[in-house]
Design a protein around this motif. Sequence first.
Motif, PDB file in Angstrom:
ATOM      1  N   GLY A 103      14.930  21.963  39.039  1.00  0.00           N
ATOM      2  CA  GLY A 103      14.793  23.107  39.925  1.00  0.00           C
ATOM      3  C   GLY A 103      16.033  23.989  39.880  1.00  0.00           C
ATOM      4  O   GLY A 103      16.819  23.929  38.923  1.00  0.00           O
ATOM      5  N   THR A 104      16.191  24.796  40.913  1.00  0.00           N
ATOM      6  CA  THR A 104      17.293  25.768  40.879  1.00  0.00           C
ATOM      7  C   THR A 104      18.637  25.131  41.231  1.00  0.00           C
ATOM      8  O   THR A 104      19.619  25.846  41.376  1.00  0.00           O
ATOM      9  CB  THR A 104      17.011  26.988  41.774  1.00  0.00           C
ATOM     10  OG1 THR A 104      16.887  26.566  43.122  1.00  0.00           O
ATOM     11  CG2 THR A 104      15.747  27.703  41.337  1.00  0.00           C
ATOM     12  N   LYS A 105      18.691  23.806  41.336  1.00  0.00           N
ATOM     13  CA  LYS A 105      20.015  23.158  41.362  1.00  0.00           C
ATOM     14  C   LYS A 105      20.759  23.472  40.069  1.00  0.00           C
ATOM     15  O   LYS A 105      21.989  23.417  40.026  1.00  0.00           O
ATOM     16  CB  LYS A 105      19.882  21.642  41.543  1.00  0.00           C
ATOM     17  CG  LYS A 105      21.235  20.945  41.674  1.00  0.00           C
ATOM     18  CD  LYS A 105      21.156  19.482  42.036  1.00  0.00           C
ATOM     19  CE  LYS A 105      22.553  18.896  42.302  1.00  0.00           C
ATOM     20  NZ  LYS A 105      22.470  17.475  42.726  1.00  0.00           N
ATOM     21  N   LEU A 106      20.004  23.794  39.011  1.00  0.00           N
ATOM     22  CA  LEU A 106      20.617  24.200  37.743  1.00  0.00           C
ATOM     23  C   LEU A 106      21.701  25.248  37.950  1.00  0.00           C
ATOM     24  O   LEU A 106      22.717  25.267  37.249  1.00  0.00           O
ATOM     25  CB  LEU A 106      19.540  24.757  36.800  1.00  0.00           C
ATOM     26  CG  LEU A 106      18.546  23.736  36.212  1.00  0.00           C
ATOM     27  CD1 LEU A 106      17.345  24.447  35.613  1.00  0.00           C
ATOM     28  CD2 LEU A 106      19.225  22.852  35.170  1.00  0.00           C
ATOM     29  N   ARG A 107      21.495  26.127  38.938  1.00  0.00           N
ATOM     30  CA  ARG A 107      22.461  27.215  39.158  1.00  0.00           C
ATOM     31  C   ARG A 107      23.840  26.685  39.537  1.00  0.00           C
ATOM     32  O   ARG A 107      24.855  27.340  39.298  1.00  0.00           O
ATOM     33  CB  ARG A 107      21.959  28.166  40.244  1.00  0.00           C
ATOM     34  CG  ARG A 107      20.692  28.921  39.843  1.00  0.00           C
ATOM     35  CD  ARG A 107      20.585  30.227  40.608  1.00  0.00           C
ATOM     36  NE  ARG A 107      19.379  30.954  40.263  1.00  0.00           N
ATOM     37  CZ  ARG A 107      19.252  31.724  39.180  1.00  0.00           C
ATOM     38  NH1 ARG A 107      20.260  31.857  38.339  1.00  0.00           N
ATOM     39  NH2 ARG A 107      18.116  32.357  38.942  1.00  0.00           N
ATOM     40  N   THR A 108      23.870  25.509  40.143  1.00  0.00           N
ATOM     41  CA  THR A 108      25.149  24.888  40.464  1.00  0.00           C
ATOM     42  C   THR A 108      25.971  24.702  39.195  1.00  0.00           C
ATOM     43  O   THR A 108      27.167  25.019  39.155  1.00  0.00           O
ATOM     44  CB  THR A 108      24.900  23.515  41.136  1.00  0.00           C
ATOM     45  OG1 THR A 108      24.012  23.698  42.233  1.00  0.00           O
ATOM     46  CG2 THR A 108      26.187  22.899  41.623  1.00  0.00           C
ATOM     47  N   ALA A 109      25.305  24.194  38.156  1.00  0.00           N
ATOM     48  CA  ALA A 109      26.000  23.970  36.883  1.00  0.00           C
ATOM     49  C   ALA A 109      26.356  25.294  36.206  1.00  0.00           C
ATOM     50  O   ALA A 109      27.410  25.415  35.582  1.00  0.00           O
ATOM     51  CB  ALA A 109      25.142  23.114  35.956  1.00  0.00           C
ATOM     52  N   PHE A 110      25.472  26.288  36.343  1.00  0.00           N
ATOM     53  CA  PHE A 110      25.764  27.588  35.710  1.00  0.00           C
ATOM     54  C   PHE A 110      27.060  28.174  36.283  1.00  0.00           C
ATOM     55  O   PHE A 110      27.848  28.801  35.570  1.00  0.00           O
ATOM     56  CB  PHE A 110      24.634  28.603  35.936  1.00  0.00           C
ATOM     57  CG  PHE A 110      23.283  28.175  35.438  1.00  0.00           C
ATOM     58  CD1 PHE A 110      23.131  27.136  34.530  1.00  0.00           C
ATOM     59  CD2 PHE A 110      22.135  28.833  35.888  1.00  0.00           C
ATOM     60  CE1 PHE A 110      21.875  26.748  34.077  1.00  0.00           C
ATOM     61  CE2 PHE A 110      20.879  28.461  35.438  1.00  0.00           C
ATOM     62  CZ  PHE A 110      20.743  27.422  34.538  1.00  0.00           C
ATOM     63  N   ILE A 111      27.255  27.995  37.575  1.00  0.00           N
ATOM     64  CA  ILE A 111      28.427  28.568  38.236  1.00  0.00           C
ATOM     65  C   ILE A 111      29.675  27.725  37.960  1.00  0.00           C
ATOM     66  O   ILE A 111      30.743  28.250  37.660  1.00  0.00           O
ATOM     67  CB  ILE A 111      28.194  28.663  39.770  1.00  0.00           C
ATOM     68  CG1 ILE A 111      27.097  29.702  40.092  1.00  0.00           C
ATOM     69  CG2 ILE A 111      29.497  28.995  40.507  1.00  0.00           C
ATOM     70  CD1 ILE A 111      27.527  31.150  39.993  1.00  0.00           C
ATOM     71  N   SER A 112      29.530  26.397  38.033  1.00  0.00           N
ATOM     72  CA  SER A 112      30.714  25.534  37.956  1.00  0.00           C
ATOM     73  C   SER A 112      31.057  25.114  36.534  1.00  0.00           C
ATOM     74  O   SER A 112      32.188  24.714  36.265  1.00  0.00           O
ATOM     75  CB  SER A 112      30.480  24.272  38.788  1.00  0.00           C
ATOM     76  OG  SER A 112      29.474  23.467  38.169  1.00  0.00           O
ATOM     77  N   GLY A 113      30.079  25.171  35.633  1.00  0.00           N
ATOM     78  CA  GLY A 113      30.301  24.657  34.280  1.00  0.00           C
ATOM     79  C   GLY A 113      30.219  23.143  34.194  1.00  0.00           C
ATOM     80  O   GLY A 113      30.451  22.554  33.142  1.00  0.00           O
ATOM     81  N   TYR A 114      29.873  22.505  35.318  1.00  0.00           N
ATOM     82  CA  TYR A 114      29.765  21.028  35.353  1.00  0.00           C
ATOM     83  C   TYR A 114      28.336  20.651  34.952  1.00  0.00           C
ATOM     84  O   TYR A 114      27.492  20.327  35.773  1.00  0.00           O
ATOM     85  CB  TYR A 114      30.118  20.561  36.773  1.00  0.00           C
ATOM     86  CG  TYR A 114      29.937  19.088  37.067  1.00  0.00           C
ATOM     87  CD1 TYR A 114      30.092  18.104  36.091  1.00  0.00           C
ATOM     88  CD2 TYR A 114      29.631  18.669  38.362  1.00  0.00           C
ATOM     89  CE1 TYR A 114      29.927  16.762  36.382  1.00  0.00           C
ATOM     90  CE2 TYR A 114      29.467  17.322  38.675  1.00  0.00           C
ATOM     91  CZ  TYR A 114      29.618  16.382  37.675  1.00  0.00           C
ATOM     92  OH  TYR A 114      29.450  15.046  37.981  1.00  0.00           O
ATOM     93  N   HIS A 115      28.076  20.681  33.648  1.00  0.00           N
ATOM     94  CA  HIS A 115      26.707  20.515  33.146  1.00  0.00           C
ATOM     95  C   HIS A 115      26.251  19.052  33.124  1.00  0.00           C
ATOM     96  O   HIS A 115      25.055  18.791  33.096  1.00  0.00           O
ATOM     97  CB  HIS A 115      26.583  21.137  31.753  1.00  0.00           C
ATOM     98  CG  HIS A 115      26.903  22.595  31.730  1.00  0.00           C
ATOM     99  ND1 HIS A 115      26.078  23.546  32.301  1.00  0.00           N
ATOM    100  CD2 HIS A 115      27.982  23.267  31.262  1.00  0.00           C
ATOM    101  CE1 HIS A 115      26.627  24.740  32.155  1.00  0.00           C
ATOM    102  NE2 HIS A 115      27.780  24.601  31.531  1.00  0.00           N
ATOM    103  N   GLU A 116      27.198  18.122  33.144  1.00  0.00           N
ATOM    104  CA  GLU A 116      26.818  16.701  33.240  1.00  0.00           C
ATOM    105  C   GLU A 116      25.967  16.483  34.502  1.00  0.00           C
ATOM    106  O   GLU A 116      25.051  15.666  34.511  1.00  0.00           O
ATOM    107  CB  GLU A 116      28.054  15.791  33.322  1.00  0.00           C
ATOM    108  CG  GLU A 116      28.813  15.616  32.019  1.00  0.00           C
ATOM    109  CD  GLU A 116      29.848  16.709  31.800  1.00  0.00           C
ATOM    110  OE1 GLU A 116      29.873  17.709  32.576  1.00  0.00           O
ATOM    111  OE2 GLU A 116      30.622  16.593  30.832  1.00  0.00           O
ATOM    112  N   LEU A 117      26.338  17.219  35.561  1.00  0.00           N
ATOM    113  CA  LEU A 117      25.665  17.068  36.853  1.00  0.00           C
ATOM    114  C   LEU A 117      24.150  17.103  36.717  1.00  0.00           C
ATOM    115  O   LEU A 117      23.445  16.190  37.154  1.00  0.00           O
ATOM    116  CB  LEU A 117      26.114  18.194  37.804  1.00  0.00           C
ATOM    117  CG  LEU A 117      25.355  18.298  39.123  1.00  0.00           C
ATOM    118  CD1 LEU A 117      25.697  17.128  40.035  1.00  0.00           C
ATOM    119  CD2 LEU A 117      25.661  19.626  39.823  1.00  0.00           C
TER     120      LEU A 117
END
Lengths: 347, 347
Positions: free
Chosen positions: B73-87
């Motif tokens: 879902g749009t939790k993906l945006r968290t990684a887009f902003i932080s660069g923490y893609h492992e998350l």
Amino acid sequence: MAGGGTEPKEGLTYEGAGVSIEAGEEAVDRIREDAASTHKYFGGKPINAIGGFAFILELPCGTVLGFSTDGVGTKLRTAFISGYHELVGIDLAAMVFNDILVYGFIHGVFLDYISQGVQKPDRTKAIISGMIRGCHMAQFGLGGGEMAELPGFYKEEEYDLAGFGVGILPDRRHLIMGESIVPGMYAYGIASSGLHSNGFSLLWATFGIDFKDPDQAGERLNAHYPELGRTLLEEVSVPTILYRQGILDLNDKYEIAGMANVTGGGLARNPQRILPPGCSVAIKRGSWPIPPIFSLIQKRGNVAQSEMDKTFNNGIGFIVYSPNEIREEGVYKIGQVVEGSGEVIFI
Amino acid sequence: MAGGGTEPKEGLTYEGAGVSIEAGEEAVDRIREDAASTHKYFGGKPINAIGGFAFILELPCGTVLGFSTDGVGTKLRTAFISGYHELVGIDLAAMVFNDILVYGFIHGVFLDYISQGVQKPDRTKAIISGMIRGCHMAQFGLGGGEMAELPGFYKEEEYDLAGFGVGILPDRRHLIMGESIVPGMYAYGIASSGLHSNGFSLLWATFGIDFKDPDQAGERLNAHYPELGRTLLEEVSVPTILYRQGILDLNDKYEIAGMANVTGGGLARNPQRILPPGCSVAIKRGSWPIPPIFSLIQKRGNVAQSEMDKTFNNGIGFIVYSPNEIREEGVYKIGQVVEGSGEVIFI
């Protein structure tokens, strides 16, 4: 046919059209060992390495499973423009099932992932209807799916699809891993219905279609091409063939030693994937009819032959290796297995 | 905690934030019969209907398989902003595996679909690394995946993910379908680590985060909240818990009659999904600690309690039904099974 064998600097390439297979392979290479550290958890015995058409697992009870996942790529844009959403549903199923069919799986389970910015029930229903048609043709059951709604991720008229298939084979003796392929056997190509679902980004670049400008895109897609005898949109609205029935029919009459699906990587990078060690395959140019769409792409885009080979199926959607003389409509003797180290050699 | 039980007209809703679960259900309802027509092809016997946490199939050899697919879902945006893609790699694995764990699957195969506009090897590697961490925690093997490159579908810094898991259980007697749940048994809630991967579109709406304006989004996400003791970005960068080990530990000491994963649909729409006919579950408000993020969302967004219930886990990520008195840290007796027709009743 224009441009064969030449590699003009100005010719269009798949990478130039935005798809870099090498970058993808680089990412995979860097993670291979880490991924292997999880393989002890499978609950079964892997029969092949990651990177085959499908991943094959033998369960302790003797049943064999084949796993595959795929998408439709930018063929999706065809449906966005035409509204014919069943198309990409069928394509999704075909992309997954043809990969599993390679190993002899003719039943199993399919799941889908549909991702949209806005949930549109009519559109979703059409996509799933297409998948169901594909499931009937491949004789796989639709076991579930996820409909994701991601506001702002996709334009209202766009979406993405992923399909997952698990082939189920109760008896390992029916598994076809290609081990019995030997030099001297023939490679037969089964005709594709056109591009199937590969190489569309290069297609769009070739025709200069700008999807940011829907009017321009619609106009170019609806242009009539005498070479095709129809519009470009009609040409690319043909679904990917599901080869299950065709293969079963061949199997009734001939020995099938191995198969290959001509998917991403085109005719240059798929036929060898099923060959056992010590084998290459020599493919004879001109031994099958090239559908006009491929000649048109090559000519318009000034696309080098090597680029055509690694991007498109060029008229051959599926390959069968057999020691027999196969004489069937739409099946072409395109080459022969030779001694070698897993290469596709065009002769 | 603000807003409990009231439904102010101006309160934010999940549908208002762009996610319409009803529209999705409508699409599925309209296709249910067609889908059922493919079920004869499964190559096994379905144990449950489509729509469970996972689809369960019994093979002729007696092995049982559990199939699930999900996204982040749009939790993906968290990684887009932080660069923490492992998350989001971990989250993807957790979303899939917790659904399968419900039925007792503790080994199997995972496949992923990563869809990007531009293939970025470093980012892809980070996402897959996260999935591999999830695979280790769930003890599933990574059996393959597809890296799709769809030029123009995603902004350069964005992507979409789908995960697909197949649980493998050699002995049907270890399958937990919830049939032994009876009125009087307790419902235990296991603490979540926060939002997990559900309700993010409503979260973003609540905090007025405009992802079209990365500066504004970054600023709002990096704001410190005394209630949370950290920034919003830190709060939502906590991965979804994988409950495998926690459930195995409980299973050593207590009888587990059934489980439920608190996923899309929140605490209002998941606990009842595993109940046998004739049962409902009464959940007692206030019987577990609500993590501050949920109170903050409810207060800031003026979100009705019923909307909170059907969107978020509200602090309970997984549910266990048991006849025993369970006393463990992070496990709360949140309710009881009662006679009824498959409802969740908040008391």
